[in-house]
Write a protein that holds these residues in place. Structure first.
Motif, PDB file in Angstrom:
ATOM      1  N   TRP B 277       0.814  -1.218   0.000  1.00  0.00           N
ATOM      2  CA  TRP B 277       0.000   0.000   0.000  1.00  0.00           C
ATOM      3  C   TRP B 277       0.847   1.268   0.000  1.00  0.00           C
ATOM      4  O   TRP B 277       0.666   2.154  -0.836  1.00  0.00           O
ATOM      5  CB  TRP B 277      -0.933  -0.041   1.211  1.00  0.00           C
ATOM      6  CG  TRP B 277      -1.634   1.237   1.504  1.00  0.00           C
ATOM      7  CD1 TRP B 277      -1.196   2.248   2.303  1.00  0.00           C
ATOM      8  CD2 TRP B 277      -2.889   1.666   0.981  1.00  0.00           C
ATOM      9  NE1 TRP B 277      -2.089   3.266   2.329  1.00  0.00           N
ATOM     10  CE2 TRP B 277      -3.148   2.947   1.522  1.00  0.00           C
ATOM     11  CE3 TRP B 277      -3.821   1.103   0.112  1.00  0.00           C
ATOM     12  CZ2 TRP B 277      -4.293   3.656   1.221  1.00  0.00           C
ATOM     13  CZ3 TRP B 277      -4.964   1.813  -0.182  1.00  0.00           C
ATOM     14  CH2 TRP B 277      -5.190   3.074   0.362  1.00  0.00           C
ATOM     15  N   ASN B 278       1.775   1.334   0.968  1.00  0.00           N
ATOM     16  CA  ASN B 278       2.588   2.546   1.118  1.00  0.00           C
ATOM     17  C   ASN B 278       3.223   2.950  -0.194  1.00  0.00           C
ATOM     18  O   ASN B 278       3.120   4.086  -0.640  1.00  0.00           O
ATOM     19  CB  ASN B 278       3.742   2.317   2.103  1.00  0.00           C
ATOM     20  CG  ASN B 278       3.239   1.995   3.473  1.00  0.00           C
ATOM     21  OD1 ASN B 278       2.046   1.739   3.639  1.00  0.00           O
ATOM     22  ND2 ASN B 278       4.109   2.010   4.457  1.00  0.00           N
ATOM     23  N   ILE B 279       3.903   1.952  -0.768  1.00  0.00           N
ATOM     24  CA  ILE B 279       4.711   2.268  -1.925  1.00  0.00           C
ATOM     25  C   ILE B 279       3.825   2.587  -3.122  1.00  0.00           C
ATOM     26  O   ILE B 279       4.097   3.495  -3.896  1.00  0.00           O
ATOM     27  CB  ILE B 279       5.687   1.103  -2.199  1.00  0.00           C
ATOM     28  CG1 ILE B 279       6.919   1.631  -2.909  1.00  0.00           C
ATOM     29  CG2 ILE B 279       5.061  -0.017  -2.937  1.00  0.00           C
ATOM     30  CD1 ILE B 279       8.127   0.784  -2.611  1.00  0.00           C
ATOM     31  N   THR B 312       7.055  12.340   7.342  1.00  0.00           N
ATOM     32  CA  THR B 312       8.387  11.840   7.695  1.00  0.00           C
ATOM     33  C   THR B 312       9.011  11.090   6.523  1.00  0.00           C
ATOM     34  O   THR B 312       9.616  11.694   5.649  1.00  0.00           O
ATOM     35  CB  THR B 312       8.318  10.949   8.944  1.00  0.00           C
ATOM     36  OG1 THR B 312       7.367   9.919   8.717  1.00  0.00           O
ATOM     37  CG2 THR B 312       7.883  11.736  10.151  1.00  0.00           C
ATOM     38  N   ASP B 313       8.790   9.764   6.479  1.00  0.00           N
ATOM     39  CA  ASP B 313       9.500   8.956   5.487  1.00  0.00           C
ATOM     40  C   ASP B 313       9.082   9.245   4.049  1.00  0.00           C
ATOM     41  O   ASP B 313       9.874   9.135   3.130  1.00  0.00           O
ATOM     42  CB  ASP B 313       9.285   7.464   5.780  1.00  0.00           C
ATOM     43  CG  ASP B 313       9.785   7.090   7.167  1.00  0.00           C
ATOM     44  OD1 ASP B 313      10.494   7.921   7.761  1.00  0.00           O
ATOM     45  OD2 ASP B 313       9.460   5.998   7.651  1.00  0.00           O
ATOM     46  N   PHE B 314       7.801   9.603   3.853  1.00  0.00           N
ATOM     47  CA  PHE B 314       7.321   9.767   2.483  1.00  0.00           C
ATOM     48  C   PHE B 314       7.127  11.229   2.096  1.00  0.00           C
ATOM     49  O   PHE B 314       6.267  11.557   1.297  1.00  0.00           O
ATOM     50  CB  PHE B 314       6.030   8.974   2.266  1.00  0.00           C
ATOM     51  CG  PHE B 314       6.274   7.508   2.058  1.00  0.00           C
ATOM     52  CD1 PHE B 314       6.674   7.029   0.818  1.00  0.00           C
ATOM     53  CD2 PHE B 314       6.140   6.616   3.104  1.00  0.00           C
ATOM     54  CE1 PHE B 314       6.911   5.686   0.623  1.00  0.00           C
ATOM     55  CE2 PHE B 314       6.378   5.269   2.916  1.00  0.00           C
ATOM     56  CZ  PHE B 314       6.770   4.799   1.671  1.00  0.00           C
ATOM     57  N   MET B 375      12.970   4.807  -2.351  1.00  0.00           N
ATOM     58  CA  MET B 375      11.802   4.148  -1.777  1.00  0.00           C
ATOM     59  C   MET B 375      10.513   4.849  -2.231  1.00  0.00           C
ATOM     60  O   MET B 375       9.539   4.194  -2.606  1.00  0.00           O
ATOM     61  CB  MET B 375      11.948   4.188  -0.256  1.00  0.00           C
ATOM     62  CG  MET B 375      10.700   4.101   0.540  1.00  0.00           C
ATOM     63  SD  MET B 375      11.106   4.303   2.291  1.00  0.00           S
ATOM     64  CE  MET B 375      10.803   6.026   2.546  1.00  0.00           C
ATOM     65  N   ALA B 376      10.524   6.179  -2.235  1.00  0.00           N
ATOM     66  CA  ALA B 376       9.314   6.921  -2.602  1.00  0.00           C
ATOM     67  C   ALA B 376       8.933   6.677  -4.058  1.00  0.00           C
ATOM     68  O   ALA B 376       7.754   6.718  -4.405  1.00  0.00           O
ATOM     69  CB  ALA B 376       9.512   8.410  -2.347  1.00  0.00           C
ATOM     70  N   ALA B 380      13.648   1.316  -4.337  1.00  0.00           N
ATOM     71  CA  ALA B 380      14.413   0.837  -3.183  1.00  0.00           C
ATOM     72  C   ALA B 380      13.407   0.297  -2.172  1.00  0.00           C
ATOM     73  O   ALA B 380      12.251   0.690  -2.187  1.00  0.00           O
ATOM     74  CB  ALA B 380      15.216   1.986  -2.577  1.00  0.00           C
ATOM     75  N   PRO B 381      13.820  -0.646  -1.304  1.00  0.00           N
ATOM     76  CA  PRO B 381      12.843  -1.176  -0.344  1.00  0.00           C
ATOM     77  C   PRO B 381      12.417  -0.102   0.657  1.00  0.00           C
ATOM     78  O   PRO B 381      13.108   0.885   0.850  1.00  0.00           O
ATOM     79  CB  PRO B 381      13.615  -2.294   0.353  1.00  0.00           C
ATOM     80  CG  PRO B 381      15.051  -1.968   0.152  1.00  0.00           C
ATOM     81  CD  PRO B 381      15.150  -1.232  -1.141  1.00  0.00           C
ATOM     82  N   VAL B 382      11.235  -0.340   1.233  1.00  0.00           N
ATOM     83  CA  VAL B 382      10.734   0.626   2.205  1.00  0.00           C
ATOM     84  C   VAL B 382      11.543   0.499   3.483  1.00  0.00           C
ATOM     85  O   VAL B 382      11.444  -0.489   4.203  1.00  0.00           O
ATOM     86  CB  VAL B 382       9.240   0.397   2.489  1.00  0.00           C
ATOM     87  CG1 VAL B 382       8.768   1.367   3.551  1.00  0.00           C
ATOM     88  CG2 VAL B 382       8.433   0.551   1.224  1.00  0.00           C
TER      89      VAL B 382
END
Lengths: 619, 419
Positions: B277-279, B312-314, B375-376, B380-382
């Motif tokens: 989902w995230n990716i 944050t990460d995304f 990653m975004a 690359a892996p999350v």
């Protein structure tokens, strides 16, 4: 190291260029994610009677909605008390909701459906104690007069078939007209749905309007429908017919407008609205008296003697006999080895008027023979087919085309039918002689019966009967008046006068003297349809006033015996009520007798049954 | 005053400008990520954007403090700082708070800290100090082990605490080691191990072992005259085959299920619906930005919370969605400029410590940039690591600020320090 940095940065930019510039699908994917199309439901049109009386309206009811995630620190005890449920019910309800398809604790779920305004306003005062709960207004149909259920029809959740047919317009859970006017005029009453575009977040919560509502369309309220019904007359008719099976159909002859159409036993249309719709529907469906069955348009009966004016008119038009045709009646009619009995003793009729007055069977058997044995036709098929066409031109054996969902054609048997039954040469006038007095294979609906007399009242034409007079746009107030076909009968119009004279004599001095009303020149004909299953059906059809007919009416009371017993008096009361608005003092006992007449025992039903049905009506 | 002026004059203002630009863009992006229709103030401290502003002020103060401290302080106290922060990171295991399954947070009043973030600059100081030491030669095994230990110890601690993502970031320091002369075969062995790991996860193990046997057999056949090489190849084959089987064990037993899923997503393997989902949402967000983007505060993916960990990460997906390809280009351009500038500054250092430290800073920042943006955009892996200066997070902003400004300070004194 610089090379590595540039290499990866380039890789990223190529990937980004592909994602953002070349591949266009992500824009759609994002829109699908975030923008939801919501339907804006229009209010359904109102229904009025011919005098502007409101007969169907929308009443607000409330669904108590809950967003489970927000329902914290709820005063459960108070809520249960207000809803009249136990704590277990309360918890069970939440469990039930969770089982439903598409359940989300972020989304509104219906906690309690269809609370009345009264219940809801009591609840509303305490709503602040129940975070996460709120009321959502909906509307249900309301029928202040509680009559004409089969005509007005009902609405219910759309079924799969209708969804498939609607080309995506209807969605599961939508409401649609299921019967009656609600079904036929669904398009007009239903209005046009609007669209609202909103953003939804990842939990499918609405997060505000998309593009400031630029793309939204407003719902267009349903059109109002002005029916041809006289709701007072309808109520009166239903009262007269209570505890009796049968129908009343009243038509305004020169317009084809249905003034009243009683299907008895009926039911309170409010029963099929709101929370207990399903339960009540099953109850009505199981009722042996078939209250859901629209008798005026679907039930068929042999017309009996009420058919005699038609037979007379065909004979006169075909010139097989003059108006002053004389038939000897000795009480029996001997023909081709048959011995047929006239219903009662009376002097031999010297003309058609007197024959109608006395409802002389011998006269019309002879008349029917004259028609069928007409030497101008090559054979019986020719002449019989002509006879059928005459009947069809009265709206018999064909649909009248009324604007209601279901209608029976009745039955005028074809010559092919008799060929099949008796062989091509095996049938003669004697074989089908009973058609001459409206018995045998011939079947008509109460609507067709009334329509025959509307046609006679009009001296030769009828307008397609209809229940909707006008459709009004509530916003622009523009009217649409549906047009209706004029059907001209094949009868020679000069012969209507003597037949009408005869029909007048029926009421004045003949078989329907019980229907005589001072000051109103009612014309009509009784009928007694033979019923192999029990007592004969009582029938009467007629119109009034004779000079300038305003109302044509047909009444059938199943197992009511002779036409004069129930049908004729009820018809005369309908006519009197419609024309004079009041019933004469001296006729009040008759009115009382009719209203109190109870034939339920003949249908094998205890009296309590119908009382029960009408009992649980809420204000 | 005079001394202060002299420092101001020597500061590399171009780097400071790039820093300021990235931090400001980050702050705006964070505001956008948490923005709702209620239009809260940019400074509302109940939101990430407001908190970030407080962290920005704190960072500015710390940057200022760093600039006025003599750079010799950092050189002298490299090891004590390293030791102190190792203790700090260790202490998390006893006084830390668990956030999202990772016990690597320390709560101080209303603020939470991630000591593992701060460990980065300490490692940078320590490794620079060690490599700049006299007689230290990374080509010697004795010195190799020490260098590996400096990097490896915090890495192991952080892994044990459950933050494998942050741990991976310490690998950035290996770039510095290569720069200092670490033999390329480490790179070859390293990449072979990574390649084997990936292959063993996507190809059935026995097939892979057979495949490796085939390759080994061919090599042995061509070098059959040299017994030494043949034996070595055979040995490598045995080790590789054993490794293939152990990868599976490591993958299933050591990694957490969400980490397994993330790797599976990247390898294109079937995972349970919703695991990617995230990716997917991040790619949709970036892809839907188009050339010019949807406009500031107009991103639907961002606003409606389809992309998790947005601030944050995304955070990059928010920028990609609202500013499109042009916005992405600008961000990547700024980062590349910063890396080039830092490398340029490193090269001009006379002292080995400063040069090594400069490489450390560049490597760390580059690694974060690489993994976060990768990653975004789904290559690359999350791994839950921040985009330097842009992502929301006090610890990371402070840590990167300290990391960078120590280098800026070292640079101002490049003519004073010889070693």
């Amino acid at each position: 190291m610089q090379i590595i940095i540039v290499a990866f940065a380039s890789l990223f930019l190529v990937r980004l260029f592909y994602l953002q510039v070349i591949d266009q699908k992500y824009d759609t994917l994002a829109k699908n994610n975030a923008i939801k199309e919501l339907d804006v439901y229009p209010t359904r049109g109102l229904v009025y009677d011919r005098k502007g009386e409101l007969i169907v309206y929308n009443e607000p009811i409330y669904d108590l909605m809950v967003i489970p995630r927000q329902a914290k620190n709820v005063d459960t005890l108070r809520l249960c008390e207000l809803l009249g449920m136990t704590k277990e019910d309360f918890l069970n309800r939440f469990e039930e909701m969770k089982q439903q398809r598409g359940y989300s604790s972020y989304k509104p779920n219906a906690f309690a459906k269809q609370l009345s305004l009264k219940d809801y306003s009591r609840l509303q005062e305490y709503l602040y104690l129940f975070p996460g709960f709120y009321g959502q207004v909906r509307t249900i149909r309301k029928y202040p007069h509680r009559v004409a259920a089969t005509i007005l029809g009902d609405i219910g959740e759309v079924d799969d078939k209708a969804i498939d047919k609607s080309d995506g317009y209807y969605k599961p859970g939508d409401y649609i007209g299921k019967s009656g006017i609600e079904k036929v005029y669904e398009k007009q009453l239903g209005g046009t749905r609007g669209k609202k575009y909103v953003y939804v977040d990842v939990h499918n919560r609405e997060m505000g309007s998309f593009g400031n509502g630029e793309f939204d369309t407003l719902a267009k309220a349903g059109d109002n429908v002005i029916t041809t019904l006289d709701i007072k007359l309808q109520e009166y008719g239903e009262k007269l017919m209570q505890n009796k099976k049968g129908s009343i159909v009243a038509i305004e002859p020169n317009t084809g407008e249905i003034l009243a159409m009683v299907s008895s036993p009926g039911y309170d249309p409010n029963l099929l609205c709101g929370a207990s719709r399903g339960e009540n529907f099953m109850k009505l469906l199981k009722d042996t008296l078939l209250p859901l069955y629209s008798r005026p348009t679907l039930a068929t009966y042999p017309p009996g003697s009420a058919f005699k004016p038609v037979v007379g008119l065909i004979a006169l038009t075909e010139r097989v006999q003059p108006v002053d045709y004389f038939v000897t009646c000795t009480g029996v009619y001997l023909f081709a080895g048959l011995t047929l009995h006239c219903s009662h003793r009376h002097p031999s009729p010297p003309n058609i008027q007197y024959a109608l007055e006395q409802s002389c069977n011998s006269y019309f058997w002879q008349t029917f023979r004259n028609i069928i044995e007409n030497k101008n036709y090559s054979d019986i098929h020719d002449v019989y087919d002509k006879w059928s066409r005459y009947c069809n031109s009265f709206g018999l054996g064909v649909k009248t085309g009324i604007d209601l969902p279901s209608e029976s054609t009745g039955n005028i048997p074809s010559s092919k039918y008799f060929d099949r039954l008796y062989g091509k040469t095996g049938w003669h006038s004697s074989t089908i002689i009973s058609l001459g007095i409206g018995q045998g294979e011939i079947l008509v609906t109460p609507l067709q019966m009334a329509n025959i007399f509307a046609c006679i009242a009009n001296k030769g034409y009828w307008i397609t009967p209809h229940v909707v007079k006008r459709i009004t746009d509530p916003v622009t107030e523009q009217d649409v008046t549906p047009s209706h076909d004029k059907h001209v009968s094949l009868m020679d119009t000069q012969f209507f006068a003597p037949v009408i004279e005869g029909l007048h004599m029926v009421v004045e001095e003949g078989t329907a003297r019980s229907a005589k009303v001072d000051g109103i020149s009612l014309c009509g004909k009784t009928g007694t349809a033979q019923n192999p299953h029990g007592d004969n059906h009582s029938m009467f059809a007629g119109f009034a006033p004779m000079e300038n007919p305003k109302i044509a009416v047909a009444v059938i009371v199943e197992n009511g015996g002779y036409g004069a017993a129930y049908a004729a008096p009820i018809a005369s009361l309908m006519v009197e009520k419609y024309l004079n608005d009041t019933i004469q003092q001296k006729r009040l006992p008759l009115e009382k007798r009719m209203m109190e007449g109870n034939l339920l025992s003949k249908y094998g039903v205890s009296i309590n049954k119908t009382v029960d049905l009408n009992a649980d009506v809420d204000e | 005053m005079a001394k202060h002026e002299s420092i101001t004059g020597k500061i590399d203002w171009f780097t400071v400008l790039l820093y300021a630009l990235l931090v400001s863009i980050g702050w705006m992006a964070i505001y956008s990520a948490v923005y709702t229709d209620e239009q809260p103030s940019l400074f509302n401290t109940s939101l990430n954007s407001g908190k970030q502003f407080q962290w920005m002020i704190a960072s500015a103060i710390i940057a200022f403090v760093i600039l006025i401290i003599d750079s010799r302080f950092y050189i002298t106290f490299s090891y004590p700082i390293y030791a102190l922060l190792l203790l700090f990171v260790l202490s998390v295991m006893f006084i830390g708070t668990e956030v999202k399954g990772q016990q690597n947070w320390i709560r101080l009043g209303s603020f939470s800290m991630q000591p593992s973030e701060l460990a980065k600059f300490a490692v940078a100081l320590a490794i620079s100090k060690y490599l700049s030491g006299l007689n230290v030669d990374i080509r010697k095994w004795r010195d190799k082990w020490k260098a590996f230990a400096i990097i490896g110890i915090p890495m192991i601690i952080v892994t044990v605490q459950g933050d494998a993502g942050s741990a991976v970031m310490f690998l950035a320091f290996s770039l510095v080691l290569f720069r200092d002369g670490l033999e390329p075969y480490f790179l070859i062995v390293g990449s072979s191990v990574i390649a084997l790991s990936v292959l063993s996860l996507i190809i059935p193990k026995l097939t892979l072992v057979a495949l490796l046997f085939g390759v080994a057999a061919v090599v042995i056949y061509f070098s059959r005259r040299n017994r030494k090489i043949s034996l070595a190849i055979a040995g490598i084959w045995i080790v590789a085959s054993l490794y293939v089987f152990s990868v599976d064990f490591a993958f299933n037993k050591i990694l957490k299920s969400h980490q397994r899923d993330r790797i599976n997503v990247l390898l294109g393997k079937e995972v349970e619906r919703g695991k990617d989902w995230n990716i997917r949402q991040s790619i949709i967000a970036i892809g839907s930005g188009g050339v010019t983007g949807k406009g500031y505060l107009q991103g639907t993916q961002t606003k409606l919370k389809f992309v998790p960990e947005q601030s944050t990460d995304f955070i990059f997906s928010s920028i990609g969605e609202e500013f499109g390809f042009i916005g992405s280009l600008v961000i990547i351009g700024l980062f590349v400029s910063l890396f080039f500038r830092l490398l340029y500054l490193s090269e001009r250092q006379r002292s080995k410590f400063s040069r090594m430290y400069g490489y450390c800073v560049t490597s760390i920042l580059f690694f974060h940039f690489l993994v976060n943006v990768g990653m975004a955009i789904g290559i690359a892996p999350v791994i839950g690591i921040p985009l330097p200066f842009i992502s929301y997070g006090g610890s990371s902003l402070l840590s990167f600020t300290v990391l960078l400004f120590i280098f800026i300070r070292l640079d101002t004194q490049r003519y004073e320090t010889m070693r």
